[in-house]
Every structure is written in C-alpha cells, then in structure tokens.
Design a protein around this motif. Structure first.
Motif, PDB file in Angstrom:
ATOM      1  N   ASP A 135     -14.480   0.679  10.856  1.00 29.02           N
ATOM      2  CA  ASP A 135     -13.622  -0.484  11.081  1.00 29.02           C
ATOM      3  C   ASP A 135     -12.772  -0.663   9.821  1.00 29.02           C
ATOM      4  O   ASP A 135     -13.118  -1.415   8.912  1.00 29.02           O
ATOM      5  CB  ASP A 135     -14.458  -1.738  11.362  1.00 29.02           C
ATOM      6  N   GLU A 136     -11.675   0.076   9.778  1.00 29.16           N
ATOM      7  CA  GLU A 136     -10.840   0.092   8.582  1.00 29.16           C
ATOM      8  C   GLU A 136     -10.233  -1.268   8.285  1.00 29.16           C
ATOM      9  O   GLU A 136     -10.045  -1.630   7.120  1.00 29.16           O
ATOM     10  CB  GLU A 136      -9.727   1.135   8.735  1.00 29.16           C
ATOM     11  N   LEU A 137      -9.916  -2.042   9.308  1.00 31.61           N
ATOM     12  CA  LEU A 137      -9.324  -3.356   9.072  1.00 31.61           C
ATOM     13  C   LEU A 137     -10.290  -4.272   8.322  1.00 31.61           C
ATOM     14  O   LEU A 137      -9.915  -4.914   7.329  1.00 31.61           O
ATOM     15  CB  LEU A 137      -8.908  -4.009  10.391  1.00 31.61           C
ATOM     16  N   VAL A 138     -11.538  -4.306   8.782  1.00 28.43           N
ATOM     17  CA  VAL A 138     -12.526  -5.154   8.115  1.00 28.43           C
ATOM     18  C   VAL A 138     -12.793  -4.650   6.706  1.00 28.43           C
ATOM     19  O   VAL A 138     -12.826  -5.421   5.741  1.00 28.43           O
ATOM     20  CB  VAL A 138     -13.831  -5.206   8.934  1.00 28.43           C
ATOM     21  N   ARG A 139     -12.988  -3.335   6.560  1.00 33.01           N
ATOM     22  CA  ARG A 139     -13.251  -2.770   5.231  1.00 33.01           C
ATOM     23  C   ARG A 139     -12.131  -3.094   4.259  1.00 33.01           C
ATOM     24  O   ARG A 139     -12.376  -3.600   3.151  1.00 33.01           O
ATOM     25  CB  ARG A 139     -13.447  -1.254   5.314  1.00 33.01           C
ATOM     26  N   ARG A 140     -10.900  -2.810   4.638  1.00 29.85           N
ATOM     27  CA  ARG A 140      -9.784  -2.995   3.716  1.00 29.85           C
ATOM     28  C   ARG A 140      -9.528  -4.468   3.416  1.00 29.85           C
ATOM     29  O   ARG A 140      -9.148  -4.834   2.303  1.00 29.85           O
ATOM     30  CB  ARG A 140      -8.516  -2.339   4.271  1.00 29.85           C
ATOM     31  N   THR A 141      -9.739  -5.323   4.416  1.00 31.45           N
ATOM     32  CA  THR A 141      -9.565  -6.755   4.174  1.00 31.45           C
ATOM     33  C   THR A 141     -10.622  -7.269   3.202  1.00 31.45           C
ATOM     34  O   THR A 141     -10.321  -8.048   2.284  1.00 31.45           O
ATOM     35  CB  THR A 141      -9.640  -7.535   5.498  1.00 31.45           C
ATOM     36  N   PHE A 142     -11.858  -6.833   3.397  1.00 33.59           N
ATOM     37  CA  PHE A 142     -12.944  -7.237   2.506  1.00 33.59           C
ATOM     38  C   PHE A 142     -12.703  -6.697   1.094  1.00 33.59           C
ATOM     39  O   PHE A 142     -12.891  -7.406   0.099  1.00 33.59           O
ATOM     40  CB  PHE A 142     -14.267  -6.727   3.072  1.00 33.59           C
ATOM     41  N   GLU A 143     -12.266  -5.452   0.995  1.00 36.88           N
ATOM     42  CA  GLU A 143     -11.961  -4.879  -0.316  1.00 36.88           C
ATOM     43  C   GLU A 143     -10.849  -5.648  -1.008  1.00 36.88           C
ATOM     44  O   GLU A 143     -10.931  -5.931  -2.218  1.00 36.88           O
ATOM     45  CB  GLU A 143     -11.553  -3.411  -0.163  1.00 36.88           C
ATOM     46  N   ALA A 144      -9.806  -5.982  -0.272  1.00 36.87           N
ATOM     47  CA  ALA A 144      -8.685  -6.719  -0.863  1.00 36.87           C
ATOM     48  C   ALA A 144      -9.140  -8.089  -1.353  1.00 36.87           C
ATOM     49  O   ALA A 144      -8.717  -8.551  -2.429  1.00 36.87           O
ATOM     50  CB  ALA A 144      -7.561  -6.869   0.160  1.00 36.87           C
ATOM     51  N   PHE A 145     -10.003  -8.736  -0.585  1.00 35.67           N
ATOM     52  CA  PHE A 145     -10.527 -10.038  -0.999  1.00 35.67           C
ATOM     53  C   PHE A 145     -11.300  -9.915  -2.311  1.00 35.67           C
ATOM     54  O   PHE A 145     -11.059 -10.666  -3.266  1.00 35.67           O
ATOM     55  CB  PHE A 145     -11.435 -10.615   0.089  1.00 35.67           C
TER      56      PHE A 145
END
Length: 306
Positions: free
Chosen positions: A152-162
């Motif tokens: 789930d790249e969207l969740v991963r990248r959003t969490f990483e950005a946060f």
C-alpha cells in the motif's frame, strides 16, 4: 510513598528544568503525568511554578522503572507504592495493545490530524524509549509485514512524509541546542523507505547527539567524503530488510574497514544479519532502537570521540 506535596519547610526544592535534567524526563511529560494521571504533585510557588522535592524525584524514577518494564502509564499509579519485587502485569493486561491497534488504524485511514495528535500525545506521556519500544516500533513492524504481502504505497509514503516532517522539526531545534557528536544516519539500499532511520534519528537526538539524516541511501564509496565534509563522528546505517548478500558480506565490511570513524548497523537488518557481520569491523547495534542508540556512547568513547 504518598504523591501529596507535603514536605518539611527546610526540604530542598528543585524547579522543573532541574528535575528534567536529573531524571531525563522532559518537562512536557512531567506536566502530563501530573495533570492527566496525578502521578506526581509538586509544590507551587505563588506564581504557579512547580517545585519538586527529593521524594518527588524518587517517585519519578520509580515511574520510569515501571514504564521500562513495559507497564502502560495508565497502570503505574497502582504500582508505585508496591515493593520492587512485585512483578509487572502481563503485557496483555495493559493498554499497549489497544494503543497499537488504534495507531495502526489511524495510519491506515490516512487521518493525519489524529496521527499528529497521537504522535504528540505519545511523546508527552512516555519517555521516548518507551514510546518507540512499546508503540511505534511494533506498529512499523506490523505494517511492514503487511505491506510485504499486500503493498500500500499511498499509506506507506503518507506515513513516511508525516514522520519525516515531525522528526525534521525536532532535529532542527535539537541540533541547534546541543554540541554533542554528529551522527551521520542513512538508510541501506534495499529499504523501501526511511521509517527505521527516522525512529533511530528521534532516539539519537533525544540522547544528545547531533544528527545528520540522509533518508536516501548514500553509496558506500561516498561515505569517506560525507564523513569528512560533515565532520561526522560515526556512521549509523539502518534497514528493515535483509539487504543483498554482496552488500552485507563484502561491500559493507570493506567500507567499515577503510573508514576512519565507526560504522554501526541497527534495525531489523541487525537481527537478520548478525551472524554474518559479527566478525567484521561493522558494529552490530541490534533491532531494539533504544538499546541500539544506548550502545553508541561506549562505542564513541572507545573510538576516542568522547
């Protein structure tokens, strides 16, 4: 021991900044323990400033002992007056699991306002080592295992950005406030994101190190130049993956042998590759991030930095 602020008139009293220095618990957490759970009750000056006696400091140290044994803060009040020999409640008797489930649900729902509130609350209520050990690291492990099967790249990248933004702010101000050794922190090539290195950066900064964070993998051959130009005291590499055999068995040990500062490895890779790196110049710091960062000080002392 009572938590009521009743001390003889001649009892030495300490301001909150001094208690924070003595115990290692930041002032935000001390206030949260007082307001939310009534764990400590310092005296107040006429202007409302908190003053702590020695028995308050002893009580704070006992709180830390229970938290470090895995007891959630909501259960500590009932244990403070128990003998040291009393066993900590079983892990599933506390609210850590419910907090982990809540955090994972917030991350997967991409609810950033709730995630920000949860992040700040966890760092306010707990020493960072407890928050990382009991909450953030287990959730990252669970999510990475889930993403390995169902990406789930969207969740991963959003969490990483946060996390990148929150940790970046913290590092910016912490680096200005300390003169500690500079740690060059970098991810390894096969790690799909900087989650592990961001958590390691939080822990290192909390322990008084200046941190230069590189969340994209720097080629090993560029490390000598990076160390020289950034004036780094050591290199710390992190990964949640096994990493490639050639990288672990040859490239990394060769780089460690040729570099004039220590190279340490932490995260899941340290557990997965411990046997292959143990007899090399690479320092295996483990997959428990608070323990890994705690091992930096003797390592830097041995290398003559401290």
């Amino acid at each position: 021991m009572s938590n009521k602020a009743t001390h003889p008139p001649d009892t030495p009293l300490y301001p909150i900044r001094e208690v924070s220095r003595l115990t290692g618990v930041n002032s935000v957490t001390l206030r949260a323990w007082e307001r939310r759970y009534g764990l400590i009750r310092p005296q107040r000056t006429p202007k409302g400033h908190r003053l702590y006696a020695q028995d308050d400091i002893t009580r704070i140290e006992r709180i830390l002992q229970w938290l470090n044994r895995g007891v959630p803060v909501s259960q500590v009040a009932d244990l403070l007056d128990q003998p040291d020999t009393v066993e900590a409640p079983a892990p599933n008797a506390g609210d850590w699991e419910s907090q982990r489930q809540q955090l994972q649900a917030i991350i997967e729902a991409l609810d950033l306002p709730k995630l920000e509130a949860f992040y700040h609350q966890s760092l306010a209520l707990y020493p960072l080592s407890a928050a990382i050990n009991e909450l953030w690291q287990p959730v990252v492990l669970t999510l990475e295992a889930k993403w390995a099967v169902q990406p789930d790249e969207l969740v991963r990248r959003t969490f990483e950005a946060f996390l990148r933004s929150q940790v970046g702010i913290r590092l910016h101000y912490a680096n200005q406030a300390t003169r500690g050794p500079l740690i060059l922190l970098n991810v390894m090539p096969d790690d799909p994101g900087p989650l592990w290195v961001l958590m390691a950066a939080l822990m290192a900064s909390e322990q008084g190190y200046r941190v230069q964070l590189l969340d994209h993998s720097l080629p090993l051959e560029d490390l000598p130049q990076a160390v020289a130009r950034l004036h780094s005291s050591m290199v710390l590499l992190s990964s949640g993956q096994r990493e490639a055999d050639a990288y672990i068995r040859q490239a990394l040990p060769d780089a460690a042998a040729s570099l004039n500062v220590p190279i340490g490895v932490c995260g899941e890779v340290a557990r997965l590759r411990d046997g292959e790196l143990r007899d090399t110049s690479v320092h295996i710091l483990g997959d428990d991030l608070p323990q890994a960062i705690a091992r930096l000080r003797p390592l830097l002392r041995e290398s003559g930095v401290l």
